[in-house]
Motif scaffolding. Structure first.
Motif, mmCIF file in Angstrom:
data_model
loop_
_atom_site.group_PDB
_atom_site.id
_atom_site.type_symbol
_atom_site.label_atom_id
_atom_site.label_comp_id
_atom_site.label_asym_id
_atom_site.label_seq_id
_atom_site.Cartn_x
_atom_site.Cartn_y
_atom_site.Cartn_z
ATOM 1 N N GLU A 37 -15.803 10.016 7.349
ATOM 2 C CA GLU A 37 -16.541 8.853 7.185
ATOM 3 C C GLU A 37 -16.177 8.303 5.863
ATOM 4 O OE1 GLU A 37 -17.894 11.122 10.332
ATOM 5 O OE2 GLU A 37 -17.700 11.859 8.313
ATOM 6 N N GLY A 38 -15.947 7.034 5.812
ATOM 7 C CA GLY A 38 -15.689 6.326 4.663
ATOM 8 C C GLY A 38 -14.353 6.302 4.006
ATOM 9 N N LEU A 39 -13.568 7.120 4.765
ATOM 10 C CA LEU A 39 -12.085 6.978 4.233
ATOM 11 C C LEU A 39 -11.223 6.145 5.185
ATOM 12 C CD1 LEU A 39 -11.520 11.070 4.369
ATOM 13 C CD2 LEU A 39 -11.987 9.576 2.489
ATOM 14 N N TRP A 40 -10.255 5.448 4.213
ATOM 15 C CA TRP A 40 -9.246 4.469 5.028
ATOM 16 C C TRP A 40 -8.027 4.887 4.475
ATOM 17 C CZ3 TRP A 40 -10.615 -0.627 6.749
ATOM 18 C CH2 TRP A 40 -12.369 -0.791 6.875
ATOM 19 N N GLY A 41 -6.997 4.548 5.339
ATOM 20 C CA GLY A 41 -5.660 4.816 4.828
ATOM 21 C C GLY A 41 -5.103 3.435 4.289
ATOM 22 N N ALA A 42 -4.515 3.429 3.295
ATOM 23 C CA ALA A 42 -4.168 2.317 2.388
ATOM 24 C C ALA A 42 -2.780 2.030 3.102
ATOM 25 C CB ALA A 42 -3.852 2.645 1.015
ATOM 26 N N GLN A 43 -2.584 0.613 3.224
ATOM 27 C CA GLN A 43 -1.408 -0.110 3.687
ATOM 28 C C GLN A 43 -0.723 -0.930 2.501
ATOM 29 O OE1 GLN A 43 -1.965 -1.655 7.580
ATOM 30 N NE2 GLN A 43 -2.719 0.486 8.478
ATOM 31 N N THR A 44 0.095 -1.907 3.066
ATOM 32 C CA THR A 44 0.604 -3.007 2.240
ATOM 33 C C THR A 44 0.519 -3.973 3.633
ATOM 34 O OG1 THR A 44 2.784 -2.840 2.676
ATOM 35 C CG2 THR A 44 1.796 -1.623 0.642
ATOM 36 N N PRO A 45 0.295 -5.347 3.136
ATOM 37 C CA PRO A 45 0.213 -5.893 1.757
ATOM 38 C C PRO A 45 -0.933 -5.521 0.854
ATOM 39 C CG PRO A 45 -0.275 -7.594 3.329
ATOM 40 C CD PRO A 45 0.099 -6.267 3.962
ATOM 41 N N GLN A 46 -0.736 -5.602 -0.218
ATOM 42 C CA GLN A 46 -1.734 -5.487 -1.540
ATOM 43 C C GLN A 46 -1.621 -6.694 -2.293
ATOM 44 O OE1 GLN A 46 -1.747 -1.830 -3.289
ATOM 45 N NE2 GLN A 46 -2.084 -0.640 -1.255
ATOM 46 N N ALA A 47 -2.715 -7.351 -2.563
ATOM 47 C CA ALA A 47 -2.901 -8.471 -3.628
ATOM 48 C C ALA A 47 -3.639 -8.493 -4.796
ATOM 49 C CB ALA A 47 -3.208 -9.724 -2.720
ATOM 50 N N PHE A 48 -3.045 -9.055 -5.607
ATOM 51 C CA PHE A 48 -3.910 -8.887 -6.918
ATOM 52 C C PHE A 48 -3.799 -10.330 -7.927
ATOM 53 C CE2 PHE A 48 -1.931 -5.058 -5.797
ATOM 54 C CZ PHE A 48 -3.130 -4.187 -5.926
ATOM 55 N N HIS A 49 -4.568 -10.594 -8.375
ATOM 56 C CA HIS A 49 -4.466 -11.461 -9.676
ATOM 57 C C HIS A 49 -3.279 -11.085 -10.704
ATOM 58 C CE1 HIS A 49 -7.886 -13.792 -8.531
ATOM 59 N NE2 HIS A 49 -8.572 -12.582 -8.406
ATOM 60 N N THR A 50 -2.370 -11.794 -10.836
ATOM 61 C CA THR A 50 -0.966 -11.354 -11.280
ATOM 62 C C THR A 50 -1.418 -10.828 -12.892
ATOM 63 O OG1 THR A 50 0.194 -13.258 -10.326
ATOM 64 C CG2 THR A 50 1.088 -12.061 -12.270
ATOM 65 N N ALA A 51 -2.215 -11.400 -13.620
ATOM 66 C CA ALA A 51 -2.265 -11.008 -14.985
ATOM 67 C C ALA A 51 -3.199 -9.425 -14.983
ATOM 68 C CB ALA A 51 -3.370 -11.876 -15.658
ATOM 69 N N THR A 52 -3.943 -9.467 -13.935
ATOM 70 C CA THR A 52 -4.718 -7.812 -13.699
ATOM 71 C C THR A 52 -3.713 -6.732 -13.328
ATOM 72 O OG1 THR A 52 -6.866 -8.962 -12.995
ATOM 73 C CG2 THR A 52 -6.574 -6.727 -12.268
ATOM 74 N N LEU A 53 -2.738 -7.302 -12.480
ATOM 75 C CA LEU A 53 -1.668 -6.201 -11.816
ATOM 76 C C LEU A 53 -0.841 -6.141 -13.178
ATOM 77 C CD1 LEU A 53 -0.682 -4.165 -9.955
ATOM 78 C CD2 LEU A 53 0.807 -6.250 -9.098
ATOM 79 N N ARG A 54 -0.272 -7.128 -13.840
ATOM 80 C CA ARG A 54 0.722 -6.760 -15.104
ATOM 81 C C ARG A 54 -0.146 -5.749 -15.940
ATOM 82 N NH1 ARG A 54 4.981 -10.454 -15.114
ATOM 83 N NH2 ARG A 54 4.365 -12.479 -14.253
ATOM 84 N N ALA A 55 -1.301 -5.918 -16.306
ATOM 85 C CA ALA A 55 -2.212 -5.143 -17.428
ATOM 86 C C ALA A 55 -2.068 -3.709 -16.750
ATOM 87 C CB ALA A 55 -3.633 -5.646 -17.828
ATOM 88 N N ALA A 56 -2.660 -3.578 -15.438
ATOM 89 C CA ALA A 56 -2.552 -2.204 -14.942
ATOM 90 C C ALA A 56 -1.419 -1.295 -14.851
ATOM 91 C CB ALA A 56 -3.233 -2.303 -13.529
ATOM 92 N N VAL A 57 -0.174 -2.035 -14.800
ATOM 93 C CA VAL A 57 1.070 -1.657 -14.535
ATOM 94 C C VAL A 57 1.441 -1.076 -16.194
ATOM 95 C CG1 VAL A 57 3.563 -2.032 -14.324
ATOM 96 C CG2 VAL A 57 1.839 -2.541 -12.502
ATOM 97 N N ALA A 58 1.380 -2.133 -17.184
ATOM 98 C CA ALA A 58 1.622 -1.775 -18.384
ATOM 99 C C ALA A 58 0.688 -0.467 -19.098
ATOM 100 C CB ALA A 58 1.370 -2.934 -19.394
ATOM 101 N N ALA A 59 -0.530 -0.417 -18.632
ATOM 102 C CA ALA A 59 -1.180 0.538 -19.104
ATOM 103 C C ALA A 59 -0.893 1.989 -18.622
ATOM 104 C CB ALA A 59 -2.735 0.188 -18.698
ATOM 105 N N ALA A 60 -0.700 1.889 -17.207
ATOM 106 C CA ALA A 60 0.010 3.215 -16.770
ATOM 107 C C ALA A 60 1.262 3.523 -17.227
ATOM 108 C CB ALA A 60 -0.083 3.039 -15.103
ATOM 109 N N ASP A 61 2.058 2.441 -17.669
ATOM 110 C CA ASP A 61 3.392 2.846 -18.154
ATOM 111 C C ASP A 61 3.122 3.374 -19.376
ATOM 112 O OD1 ASP A 61 6.144 3.003 -18.002
ATOM 113 O OD2 ASP A 61 6.458 0.672 -18.323
ATOM 114 N N ALA A 62 2.437 2.913 -20.335
ATOM 115 C CA ALA A 62 1.973 3.432 -21.609
ATOM 116 C C ALA A 62 1.683 4.882 -21.424
ATOM 117 C CB ALA A 62 1.279 2.517 -22.193
ATOM 118 N N ALA A 63 0.904 5.136 -20.568
ATOM 119 C CA ALA A 63 0.058 6.496 -20.504
ATOM 120 C C ALA A 63 1.100 7.427 -19.727
ATOM 121 C CB ALA A 63 -1.031 6.351 -19.822
ATOM 122 N N GLY A 64 2.314 7.070 -19.335
ATOM 123 C CA GLY A 64 3.071 8.206 -18.595
ATOM 124 C C GLY A 64 2.828 8.470 -17.362
#
Length: 228
Positions: A151-178
């Motif tokens: 119950e409440g579980l979903w299987g993630a697929q693509t496409p996935q959409a984001f505000h570009t600045a939001t995704l850039r920041a999330a990628v940069a933060a994850a990259d910096a954190a290893g």
């Protein structure tokens, strides 16, 4: 507002055993990535496309696609690192970015519009399907430890959409954190940050082509659509 699409096509396709990177594998007479790009084009919502190709095979991907106006960049060692490389080639004017796996060539074009429209009141939106199978958690010996409520579980697929600045920041933060290489989808990079990511039901078949059996099924579905 211009929309960019990233097509993640850098996987080696080891499980497929086709002898070529998965995106270049023939599917109903055409490279799989060509079907994926055709579905994106049919949506009519994408202004720029960046393809993350297997490193060193950018020219082969361009030739396989046979279309002008695409940016093709070498991908990274992991899926998320390929997204990072492709993001660097996304035009600064693109306020929204859609990320899609080349291994999902049967995506319904309408799904592109659905995830983009869901961004109106969210930081991100992903195609997903409710889990319908009974889920079992295994122990170290391969025996069932317990049943996991679905119950409440979903299987993630693509496409996935984001505000570009939001995704850039999330990628940069994850990259910096290893931890960038550990991410198996883009939405997971935003989780825990307070961002809102919407689930958009994927009602049409949108399988991921990973094994020879998946390939046979995809070719049968394309033939049923008149595309193979």
């Amino acid at each position: 507002m211009p929309v960019a699409a990233i097509v993640v096509a850098a996987g080696a396709g080891v499980r497929m055993g086709a002898g070529v990177p998965k995106a270049l594998m023939p599917l109903a007479g055409r490279p799989m990535v060509a079907w994926t790009l055709e579905a994106l084009a049919a949506a009519g919502r994408i202004d720029h496309v960046v393809v993350a190709a297997p490193p060193g095979m950018e020219d082969q991907v361009r030739a396989a696609v046979g279309r002008d106006g695409l940016a093709v960049v070498p991908g990274g060692a992991s899926r998320a690192e390929s997204v990072r490389e492709a993001l660097a080639a996304v035009p600064a004017a693109a306020g929204r970015v859609l990320v899609h796996d080349a291994a999902r060539p049967l995506m319904a074009p309408e799904l592109v519009g659905a995830v983009l429209d869901a961004l109106e009141h969210a930081d991100g939106a992903i195609a997903a399907a409710p889990v319908v199978d009974t889920l079992k958690l295994a122990d170290d010996a391969g025996a069932i430890a317990r049943t996991v409520p679905r119950e409440g579980l979903w299987g993630a697929q693509t496409p996935q959409a984001f505000h570009t600045a939001t995704l850039r920041a999330a990628v940069a933060a994850a990259d910096a954190a290893g931890r960038l290489a550990l991410a198996t989808d883009c939405a997971s990079l935003l989780e825990g940050s307070g961002a809102t990511v919407r689930l958009v039901p994927s009602t049409a078949p949108n399988p991921k082509v990973t094994t020879p059996a998946d390939r046979a099924l995809a070719e049968a579905m394309l033939a049923a659509r008149g595309g193979g």
